[in-house]
Design an enzyme around this catalytic site. Structure first.
Site, PDB file in Angstrom:
ATOM      1  N   ASN A 117       9.524   4.141   3.181  1.00 14.43           N
ATOM      2  CA  ASN A 117       9.325   3.719   4.749  1.00 14.43           C
ATOM      3  C   ASN A 117      10.614   2.873   5.223  1.00 14.43           C
ATOM      4  O   ASN A 117      11.483   2.727   4.353  1.00 14.43           O
ATOM      5  CB  ASN A 117       8.105   2.756   4.808  1.00 14.43           C
ATOM      6  CG  ASN A 117       6.818   3.240   4.406  1.00 14.43           C
ATOM      7  OD1 ASN A 117       6.489   3.372   3.330  1.00 14.43           O
ATOM      8  ND2 ASN A 117       5.978   3.396   5.401  1.00 14.43           N
ATOM      9  N   ARG A 161       0.786  -1.520  -0.139  1.00 13.11           N
ATOM     10  CA  ARG A 161      -0.025   0.089  -0.115  1.00 13.11           C
ATOM     11  C   ARG A 161       0.863   1.529   0.080  1.00 13.11           C
ATOM     12  O   ARG A 161       1.083   1.820  -1.078  1.00 13.11           O
ATOM     13  CB  ARG A 161      -0.982   0.120   1.168  1.00 13.11           C
ATOM     14  CG  ARG A 161      -2.134   1.041   1.232  1.00 13.11           C
ATOM     15  CD  ARG A 161      -1.734   2.248   1.526  1.00 13.11           C
ATOM     16  NE  ARG A 161      -1.314   2.561   2.980  1.00 13.11           N
ATOM     17  CZ  ARG A 161      -0.710   3.615   3.389  1.00 13.11           C
ATOM     18  NH1 ARG A 161      -0.637   4.748   2.625  1.00 13.11           N
ATOM     19  NH2 ARG A 161      -0.241   3.662   4.624  1.00 13.11           N
ATOM     20  N   HIS A 216       9.077   6.772   8.168  1.00 16.98           N
ATOM     21  CA  HIS A 216       9.704   7.075   7.061  1.00 16.98           C
ATOM     22  C   HIS A 216      11.354   7.331   7.234  1.00 16.98           C
ATOM     23  O   HIS A 216      11.419   7.897   8.129  1.00 16.98           O
ATOM     24  CB  HIS A 216       9.012   7.973   5.903  1.00 16.98           C
ATOM     25  CG  HIS A 216       7.721   7.152   5.646  1.00 16.98           C
ATOM     26  ND1 HIS A 216       7.514   7.091   4.089  1.00 16.98           N
ATOM     27  CD2 HIS A 216       6.682   7.136   6.143  1.00 16.98           C
ATOM     28  CE1 HIS A 216       6.344   6.646   3.835  1.00 16.98           C
ATOM     29  NE2 HIS A 216       5.620   6.755   5.444  1.00 16.98           N
ATOM     30  N   CYS A 253       4.342   9.301   0.007  1.00 15.60           N
ATOM     31  CA  CYS A 253       2.891   9.429   0.054  1.00 15.60           C
ATOM     32  C   CYS A 253       2.636  10.547  -1.092  1.00 15.60           C
ATOM     33  O   CYS A 253       3.255  11.681  -1.029  1.00 15.60           O
ATOM     34  CB  CYS A 253       2.367  10.102   1.296  1.00 15.60           C
ATOM     35  SG  CYS A 253       0.530  10.888   1.345  1.00 15.60           S
TER      36      CYS A 253
HETATM   37  N1  COA Z   1     -12.755   4.947  -2.838  1.00 10.95           N
HETATM   38  C1  COA Z   1     -13.005   5.151  -4.133  1.00 10.95           C
HETATM   39  N2  COA Z   1     -13.550   6.168  -4.571  1.00 10.95           N
HETATM   40  C2  COA Z   1     -13.722   7.223  -3.885  1.00 10.95           C
HETATM   41  C3  COA Z   1     -13.525   7.154  -2.375  1.00 10.95           C
HETATM   42  C4  COA Z   1     -12.941   6.085  -1.901  1.00 10.95           C
HETATM   43  N3  COA Z   1     -12.598   5.903  -0.633  1.00 10.95           N
HETATM   44  N4  COA Z   1     -13.596   8.592  -1.778  1.00 10.95           N
HETATM   45  C5  COA Z   1     -13.940   9.142  -2.829  1.00 10.95           C
HETATM   46  N5  COA Z   1     -14.049   8.504  -3.976  1.00 10.95           N
HETATM   47  C6  COA Z   1     -14.480   9.119  -5.273  1.00 10.95           C
HETATM   48  C7  COA Z   1     -15.921   9.648  -5.448  1.00 10.95           C
HETATM   49  O1  COA Z   1     -16.885   8.599  -5.593  1.00 10.95           O
HETATM   50  C8  COA Z   1     -15.771  10.650  -6.748  1.00 10.95           C
HETATM   51  O2  COA Z   1     -15.833  10.074  -7.675  1.00 10.95           O
HETATM   52  P1  COA Z   1     -16.315  10.313  -9.104  1.00 10.95           P
HETATM   53  O3  COA Z   1     -15.481  11.606  -9.469  1.00 10.95           O
HETATM   54  O4  COA Z   1     -16.021   9.133 -10.244  1.00 10.95           O
HETATM   55  O5  COA Z   1     -17.815  10.720  -8.872  1.00 10.95           O
HETATM   56  C9  COA Z   1     -14.373  11.067  -6.482  1.00 10.95           C
HETATM   57  O6  COA Z   1     -13.705  10.076  -5.793  1.00 10.95           O
HETATM   58  C10 COA Z   1     -14.290  12.436  -5.683  1.00 10.95           C
HETATM   59  O7  COA Z   1     -15.244  12.230  -4.863  1.00 10.95           O
HETATM   60  P2  COA Z   1     -15.505  13.584  -3.751  1.00 10.95           P
HETATM   61  O8  COA Z   1     -16.860  13.361  -3.003  1.00 10.95           O
HETATM   62  O9  COA Z   1     -15.549  14.869  -4.573  1.00 10.95           O
HETATM   63  O10 COA Z   1     -14.049  13.455  -2.787  1.00 10.95           O
HETATM   64  P3  COA Z   1     -13.959  13.597  -1.527  1.00 10.95           P
HETATM   65  O11 COA Z   1     -13.987  14.858  -1.034  1.00 10.95           O
HETATM   66  O12 COA Z   1     -14.840  12.529  -0.881  1.00 10.95           O
HETATM   67  O13 COA Z   1     -12.674  12.863  -1.432  1.00 10.95           O
HETATM   68  C11 COA Z   1     -10.750  11.589  -1.531  1.00 10.95           C
HETATM   69  C12 COA Z   1     -11.890  12.151  -2.281  1.00 10.95           C
HETATM   70  C13 COA Z   1      -9.696  12.785  -0.894  1.00 10.95           C
HETATM   71  C14 COA Z   1     -10.932  10.758  -0.444  1.00 10.95           C
HETATM   72  C15 COA Z   1      -9.880  11.094  -2.729  1.00 10.95           C
HETATM   73  O14 COA Z   1      -9.333  11.878  -3.347  1.00 10.95           O
HETATM   74  C16 COA Z   1      -8.974  10.116  -2.030  1.00 10.95           C
HETATM   75  O15 COA Z   1      -9.230   8.785  -2.275  1.00 10.95           O
HETATM   76  N6  COA Z   1      -7.682  10.441  -1.762  1.00 10.95           N
HETATM   77  C17 COA Z   1      -6.440   9.533  -1.432  1.00 10.95           C
HETATM   78  C18 COA Z   1      -6.012   9.579  -0.071  1.00 10.95           C
HETATM   79  C19 COA Z   1      -4.776   8.813   0.071  1.00 10.95           C
HETATM   80  O16 COA Z   1      -4.756   7.851  -0.448  1.00 10.95           O
HETATM   81  N7  COA Z   1      -3.938   9.289   0.444  1.00 10.95           N
HETATM   82  C20 COA Z   1      -2.369   8.508   0.580  1.00 10.95           C
HETATM   83  C21 COA Z   1      -2.740   7.611   1.923  1.00 10.95           C
HETATM   84  S1  COA Z   1      -2.917   8.203   3.335  1.00 10.95           S
HETATM   85 ZN    ZN Z   2       3.590   6.172   5.255  1.00 12.30          ZN
END
Ligand code: COA
Ligand code: ZN
Length: 331
Positions: free
Chosen positions: A262, A23, A222, A253
């Protein structure tokens, strides 16, 4: 199981290594692996004796394309339901309720929900405030309790934030105070960008351990400033017995500028083993997994100990083949 129930484990000789390479390690690689490639890495890790593997995350595939397909990956995890297979506890990371729901649909048995030690990081990573992320964590804890799913809470940027700089220890004391009695397996303090130093780690953990019991805590470091292993040692000396690490030192990240890999699993495992802790690791298998991480990504640097380990294992193999030859000669 609550952390209170596992409290005794914290004082025992056993240290849990939670392998987060599939991950944290893969999420920000420029080379995006297909699910089959991610599974190859997990299969190699499964045979190493590692107790736990964070297999992927349920996040927006637009935000983190490398984690797309975690649902299908979960269907093929090695060892699941196979009698006699090595017992590995798999978890998946979720940033919000949608992620939790997708994880449950895909059959996850353990989820790691992210909360934050700074407002800017919460916004950048999950478009939430710190309080919203904590409220979501509580919602997930409630849902998971009813569903029999384990929850780990991880506090991002616990030792420093790429946007706000120093994180006041009081922020972590507050988080620990709020989650100490929650039905969670661990509260993991994450040094997301590798900003911590060993004195800081010891100073933060000593009072937390005294107040809440050290069995509540895990640590995630990390190696950006080459202090990750020293930070593991500082946490170990404070009594922590749970460490996230990443095979071959993979990691970073995408939403935390400056975050590097990490701490490498092989470095942590060799240090623990030589200090007399029990990790249950098969080092030949671990070395093979580390080599595979480099082969698959082209970027995993490998732990500092990797070449030494290769030499030692080579010697062991030479001794084993020489002994075999002696036995053949004696016949
Ligand atoms: N899994 C899959 N899709 C997701 C999701 C999740 N957990 N959370 C939101 N989405 C999708 C929504 O369905 C939407 O899809 P669409 O554009 O096809 O309609 C899109 O992401 C944006 O959704 P929205 O509601 O505007 O976004 P949000 O404000 O809820 O936030 C985040 C989305 C920030 C959670 C998303 O950008 C994300 O998953 N970021 C990754 C964070 C991460 O992995 N960081 C590193 C590890 S800590
Ligand atoms: Zn980390």
């Amino acid at each position: 199981m609550t952390c209170q129930e596992t409290g005794n484990q914290a004082t025992a000789n056993r240290v849990t290594i939670n392998e987060v390479g599939p991950r944290d390690g893969l999420q920000s690689q420029s080379r995006i692996l297909p699910v089959a490639g991610r599974l190859r890495l997990i299969e190699a890790l499964h045979g190493t004796g590692l107790a736990r593997i964070e297999a992927g995350s349920f996040v927006s595939p637009k935000a983190v394309p490398a984690m797309a397909g975690t649902g299908s990956l979960l269907q093929s995890l090695p060892g699941r339901g196979e009698p006699g297979a090595a017992k590995v506890d798999y978890s998946v990371l979720v940033p919000n309720l949608k992620g939790y729901e997708l994880a449950v649909e895909a059959g996850a048995e353990s989820v790691t929900m992210v909360i934050y030690a700074s407002e800017t990081m919460a916004r950048k990573n999950a478009r939430m405030s710190m309080a919203e992320a904590e409220r979501t964590a509580w919602q997930i804890i409630g849902l998971a309790r009813d569903a029999g799913i384990e929850v780990i809470v991880i506090a991002a940027v616990s030792f420093g934030c790429p946007f706000e700089g120093e994180v006041p220890p009081g922020t972590l004391h507050g988080i620990a105070e709020r989650f100490a009695d929650a039905d969670i397996h661990r509260l993991v303090l994450a040094d997301t960008i590798g900003a911590a130093n060993p004195a800081q780690v010891g100073d933060l953990l000593a009072p937390l351990a005294e107040r809440h019991g050290v069995g509540l805590f895990g640590c995630h470091f990390h190696d950006t400033r080459a202090m990750a292993l020293a930070n593991v040692l500082a946490a170990l000396q404070a009594g922590v017995r749970w460490f996230d690490s990443s095979i071959g030192g993979l990691g970073g990240c995408p939403f935390a500028p400056g975050a590097s890999g990490n701490v490498a699993t092989e470095d942590v495992a060799v240090m623990l083993q030589q200090m007399g802790f029990d990790t249950g690791i098969d080092f030949a298998a671990l070395l093979a997994a580390s080599d595979l991480a480099t082969e698959l990504t082209g970027t995993a640097p490998g732990g500092k100990v990797r070449e030494w380990l290769r030499g030692q294992l080579g010697k062991t193999n030479q001794i084993a083949s020489a002994m075999q030859a002696c036995r053949e000669d004696a016949k």
